[in-house]
Design a protein around this motif. Structure first.
Motif, PDB file in Angstrom:
ATOM      1  N   PHE A 101       1.002  -1.132  -0.093  1.00 37.19           N
ATOM      2  CA  PHE A 101       0.030  -0.035  -0.016  1.00 37.19           C
ATOM      3  C   PHE A 101       0.910   1.107   0.170  1.00 37.19           C
ATOM      4  O   PHE A 101       1.913   1.416   0.729  1.00 37.19           O
ATOM      5  CB  PHE A 101      -0.910  -0.051   1.235  1.00 37.19           C
ATOM      6  CG  PHE A 101      -1.684  -1.266   1.388  1.00 37.19           C
ATOM      7  CD1 PHE A 101      -3.014  -1.295   0.704  1.00 37.19           C
ATOM      8  CD2 PHE A 101      -1.167  -2.192   2.270  1.00 37.19           C
ATOM      9  CE1 PHE A 101      -3.750  -2.319   1.176  1.00 37.19           C
ATOM     10  CE2 PHE A 101      -2.149  -3.405   2.510  1.00 37.19           C
ATOM     11  CZ  PHE A 101      -3.211  -3.447   1.957  1.00 37.19           C
ATOM     12  N   ASN A 102       0.437   2.201  -0.736  1.00 37.53           N
ATOM     13  CA  ASN A 102       1.445   3.515  -0.789  1.00 37.53           C
ATOM     14  C   ASN A 102       0.498   4.606  -0.925  1.00 37.53           C
ATOM     15  O   ASN A 102      -0.475   4.828  -1.514  1.00 37.53           O
ATOM     16  CB  ASN A 102       2.501   3.532  -1.959  1.00 37.53           C
ATOM     17  CG  ASN A 102       1.840   3.537  -3.388  1.00 37.53           C
ATOM     18  OD1 ASN A 102       1.471   2.513  -3.973  1.00 37.53           O
ATOM     19  ND2 ASN A 102       1.721   4.798  -3.849  1.00 37.53           N
ATOM     20  N   THR A 103       1.220   5.987  -0.401  1.00 35.84           N
ATOM     21  CA  THR A 103       0.657   7.270  -0.819  1.00 35.84           C
ATOM     22  C   THR A 103       1.819   7.987  -0.971  1.00 35.84           C
ATOM     23  O   THR A 103       2.920   7.731  -0.843  1.00 35.84           O
ATOM     24  CB  THR A 103      -0.287   7.723   0.503  1.00 35.84           C
ATOM     25  OG1 THR A 103      -0.786   8.832   0.162  1.00 35.84           O
ATOM     26  CG2 THR A 103       0.499   7.895   1.561  1.00 35.84           C
ATOM     27  N   GLY A 104       2.010   9.322  -1.185  1.00 34.41           N
ATOM     28  CA  GLY A 104       2.940  10.328  -1.443  1.00 34.41           C
ATOM     29  C   GLY A 104       2.435  11.304  -2.151  1.00 34.41           C
ATOM     30  O   GLY A 104       1.419  11.944  -2.409  1.00 34.41           O
ATOM     31  N   VAL A 105       3.471  12.006  -2.975  1.00 30.92           N
ATOM     32  CA  VAL A 105       3.286  13.269  -3.769  1.00 30.92           C
ATOM     33  C   VAL A 105       3.864  12.863  -5.306  1.00 30.92           C
ATOM     34  O   VAL A 105       4.807  12.188  -5.203  1.00 30.92           O
ATOM     35  CB  VAL A 105       4.187  14.342  -3.125  1.00 30.92           C
ATOM     36  CG1 VAL A 105       3.972  15.613  -4.096  1.00 30.92           C
ATOM     37  CG2 VAL A 105       3.711  14.766  -1.534  1.00 30.92           C
ATOM     38  N   THR A 106       3.007  13.525  -6.200  1.00 29.27           N
ATOM     39  CA  THR A 106       3.388  13.198  -7.707  1.00 29.27           C
ATOM     40  C   THR A 106       3.574  14.576  -8.164  1.00 29.27           C
ATOM     41  O   THR A 106       2.938  15.537  -8.136  1.00 29.27           O
ATOM     42  CB  THR A 106       2.425  12.584  -8.444  1.00 29.27           C
ATOM     43  OG1 THR A 106       2.225  11.332  -8.056  1.00 29.27           O
ATOM     44  CG2 THR A 106       2.435  12.348  -9.695  1.00 29.27           C
ATOM     45  N   ASN A 107       4.753  14.719  -9.007  1.00 25.48           N
ATOM     46  CA  ASN A 107       5.256  16.055  -9.472  1.00 25.48           C
ATOM     47  C   ASN A 107       4.982  16.031 -10.958  1.00 25.48           C
ATOM     48  O   ASN A 107       5.575  14.869 -11.766  1.00 25.48           O
ATOM     49  CB  ASN A 107       6.742  16.382  -9.151  1.00 25.48           C
ATOM     50  CG  ASN A 107       7.069  17.671  -9.578  1.00 25.48           C
ATOM     51  OD1 ASN A 107       6.366  18.558  -9.407  1.00 25.48           O
ATOM     52  ND2 ASN A 107       8.282  17.444 -10.314  1.00 25.48           N
ATOM     53  N   PRO A 108       4.295  16.831 -11.397  1.00 26.73           N
ATOM     54  CA  PRO A 108       4.325  17.013 -13.249  1.00 26.73           C
ATOM     55  C   PRO A 108       5.394  17.314 -13.612  1.00 26.73           C
ATOM     56  O   PRO A 108       6.042  18.682 -13.153  1.00 26.73           O
ATOM     57  CB  PRO A 108       3.063  17.766 -13.281  1.00 26.73           C
ATOM     58  CG  PRO A 108       3.039  18.911 -12.277  1.00 26.73           C
ATOM     59  CD  PRO A 108       3.540  18.086 -10.771  1.00 26.73           C
ATOM     60  N   VAL A 109       6.195  16.928 -14.858  1.00 27.73           N
ATOM     61  CA  VAL A 109       7.262  17.160 -15.501  1.00 27.73           C
ATOM     62  C   VAL A 109       6.971  17.848 -16.699  1.00 27.73           C
ATOM     63  O   VAL A 109       7.686  18.779 -17.207  1.00 27.73           O
ATOM     64  CB  VAL A 109       8.161  16.284 -15.348  1.00 27.73           C
ATOM     65  CG1 VAL A 109       9.674  16.609 -15.972  1.00 27.73           C
ATOM     66  CG2 VAL A 109       8.608  15.836 -13.853  1.00 27.73           C
ATOM     67  N   SER A 110       6.180  17.108 -17.316  1.00 26.94           N
ATOM     68  CA  SER A 110       6.023  17.557 -18.867  1.00 26.94           C
ATOM     69  C   SER A 110       4.544  16.827 -19.200  1.00 26.94           C
ATOM     70  O   SER A 110       4.353  15.828 -18.738  1.00 26.94           O
ATOM     71  CB  SER A 110       7.270  17.244 -19.954  1.00 26.94           C
ATOM     72  OG  SER A 110       6.908  15.838 -19.868  1.00 26.94           O
ATOM     73  N   PRO A 111       3.877  17.405 -20.371  1.00 25.77           N
ATOM     74  CA  PRO A 111       4.417  18.614 -21.282  1.00 25.77           C
ATOM     75  C   PRO A 111       4.265  19.872 -20.464  1.00 25.77           C
ATOM     76  O   PRO A 111       3.927  19.956 -19.393  1.00 25.77           O
ATOM     77  CB  PRO A 111       3.316  18.295 -22.251  1.00 25.77           C
ATOM     78  CG  PRO A 111       2.279  17.973 -21.870  1.00 25.77           C
ATOM     79  CD  PRO A 111       2.657  16.922 -20.715  1.00 25.77           C
ATOM     80  N   LYS A 112       4.872  20.969 -20.950  1.00 26.70           N
ATOM     81  CA  LYS A 112       4.983  22.103 -20.439  1.00 26.70           C
ATOM     82  C   LYS A 112       3.523  22.549 -20.129  1.00 26.70           C
ATOM     83  O   LYS A 112       3.419  23.193 -19.147  1.00 26.70           O
ATOM     84  CB  LYS A 112       5.523  23.032 -21.332  1.00 26.70           C
ATOM     85  CG  LYS A 112       5.574  24.479 -20.739  1.00 26.70           C
ATOM     86  CD  LYS A 112       6.538  25.326 -21.921  1.00 26.70           C
ATOM     87  CE  LYS A 112       6.547  26.812 -21.585  1.00 26.70           C
ATOM     88  NZ  LYS A 112       7.162  27.522 -22.303  1.00 26.70           N
ATOM     89  N   SER A 113       2.669  22.400 -20.969  1.00 29.39           N
ATOM     90  CA  SER A 113       1.223  23.081 -20.550  1.00 29.39           C
ATOM     91  C   SER A 113       0.697  22.189 -19.212  1.00 29.39           C
ATOM     92  O   SER A 113      -0.012  22.813 -18.484  1.00 29.39           O
ATOM     93  CB  SER A 113       0.163  22.515 -21.754  1.00 29.39           C
ATOM     94  OG  SER A 113       0.304  21.169 -21.749  1.00 29.39           O
ATOM     95  N   LEU A 114       1.280  21.186 -18.737  1.00 30.30           N
ATOM     96  CA  LEU A 114       0.764  20.346 -17.604  1.00 30.30           C
ATOM     97  C   LEU A 114       1.554  20.804 -16.549  1.00 30.30           C
ATOM     98  O   LEU A 114       1.047  21.183 -15.370  1.00 30.30           O
ATOM     99  CB  LEU A 114       0.865  18.920 -17.778  1.00 30.30           C
ATOM    100  CG  LEU A 114       0.448  18.056 -16.480  1.00 30.30           C
ATOM    101  CD1 LEU A 114      -1.356  18.121 -16.430  1.00 30.30           C
ATOM    102  CD2 LEU A 114       0.785  16.621 -16.716  1.00 30.30           C
ATOM    103  N   ALA A 115       2.773  20.838 -16.704  1.00 34.07           N
ATOM    104  CA  ALA A 115       3.981  21.230 -15.461  1.00 34.07           C
ATOM    105  C   ALA A 115       3.734  22.555 -15.256  1.00 34.07           C
ATOM    106  O   ALA A 115       4.008  22.930 -14.079  1.00 34.07           O
ATOM    107  CB  ALA A 115       5.265  20.858 -16.084  1.00 34.07           C
ATOM    108  N   GLU A 116       3.352  23.593 -15.964  1.00 36.06           N
ATOM    109  CA  GLU A 116       3.276  24.946 -15.666  1.00 36.06           C
ATOM    110  C   GLU A 116       1.906  25.434 -15.153  1.00 36.06           C
ATOM    111  O   GLU A 116       1.838  26.388 -14.642  1.00 36.06           O
ATOM    112  CB  GLU A 116       3.756  25.988 -16.909  1.00 36.06           C
ATOM    113  CG  GLU A 116       5.476  25.648 -16.997  1.00 36.06           C
ATOM    114  CD  GLU A 116       5.730  26.751 -18.096  1.00 36.06           C
ATOM    115  OE1 GLU A 116       4.868  27.373 -18.660  1.00 36.06           O
ATOM    116  OE2 GLU A 116       6.872  26.747 -18.464  1.00 36.06           O
ATOM    117  N   THR A 117       0.943  24.663 -15.276  1.00 32.92           N
ATOM    118  CA  THR A 117      -0.267  25.020 -14.837  1.00 32.92           C
ATOM    119  C   THR A 117      -0.889  24.074 -13.691  1.00 32.92           C
ATOM    120  O   THR A 117      -2.012  24.414 -13.124  1.00 32.92           O
ATOM    121  CB  THR A 117      -1.686  24.782 -16.213  1.00 32.92           C
ATOM    122  OG1 THR A 117      -1.398  23.382 -16.515  1.00 32.92           O
ATOM    123  CG2 THR A 117      -1.042  25.762 -17.281  1.00 32.92           C
TER     124      THR A 117
END
Length: 204
Positions: free
Chosen positions: A29-45
């Motif tokens: 079982f896991n939980t945690g944090v996910t960081n968006p990297v790309s595409p730019k439209s996802l990572a910057e918004t």
């Protein structure tokens, strides 16, 4: 003589079953944090959000495990980032979250610790589906207005994991894992990096 040979065969067969059964099923079982990297439209918004997952595995040897893993990753709307990225000065955004659901299967290779040590390192590789979903980007005001239309799509995905497990007892361990994940979505590949922690338990 035939009875003796038959008895030996039965003993060997039973011993083989016992050896196989000793390689217990494991659930993680896991939980945690996910960081968006790309595409730019996802990572910057969008900003990092939570993840939650479940994996079921069966060892095929003392150091190799085959397993399947299902994980949900939530990415929250970064209002200021979206306003800057889309040149939306004067707009106040209300909705626009994104999420990624991954369902993959693969192999995990563990590097067994020495006697008396409780920390185990492992690497894993999985392949399967990567489902990306994005809400409509909506302006809040007297009348809600859609600024950008969302949508969803499912693509082929790949994950590579690096984990450390700390044994709590003979049946369970606490782990932390870095698990970059990529989905070959239509316009541009989607790349996220989940950092997750949780509990691994031997079932039987």
């Amino acid at each position: 003589m035939k009875k003796a040979v038959f008895g030996i065969i039965l003993i060997l067969a039973f011993s083989r079953v016992q050896a196989q059964d000793s390689l217990s099923w494991m659930i993680r079982f896991n939980t945690g944090v996910t960081n968006p990297v790309s595409p730019k439209s996802l990572a910057e918004t969008h900003i990092p959000g939570f993840n939650v997952g479940l994996a079921l595995g069966k060892p095929v040897s003392r150091s190799v495990q085959i397993f399947g893993h299902l994980q949900f990753n939530q990415l929250a709307l970064d209002r200021r980032g979206a306003e800057a990225n889309l040149n939306l000065e004067g707009y106040e955004l209300k909705k626009g979250n994104a999420s990624a659901l991954t369902g993959m299967a693969g192999l995990r290779k563990s590097f067994l610790p020495g006697a008396g040590k409780s920390l185990t390192a492992s690497v894993s590789m999985e392949a399967g589906f990567f489902h990306l979903s994005r809400q409509d980007l909506i302006e809040s005001g007297e009348e809600e207005r859609v600024i950008s239309t969302g949508g969803s799509e499912t693509a082929f995905g790949l994950e590579i994991g690096l984990a450390l497990d700390h044994a709590l007892d003979v049946h369970s361990s606490f782990f932390i894992e870095l698990k970059p994940s990529i989905g070959w979505t239509r316009t541009e590949a989607t790349f996220i990096i989940p950092v997750q922690f949780g509990l691994a338990i031997l079932l039987f």
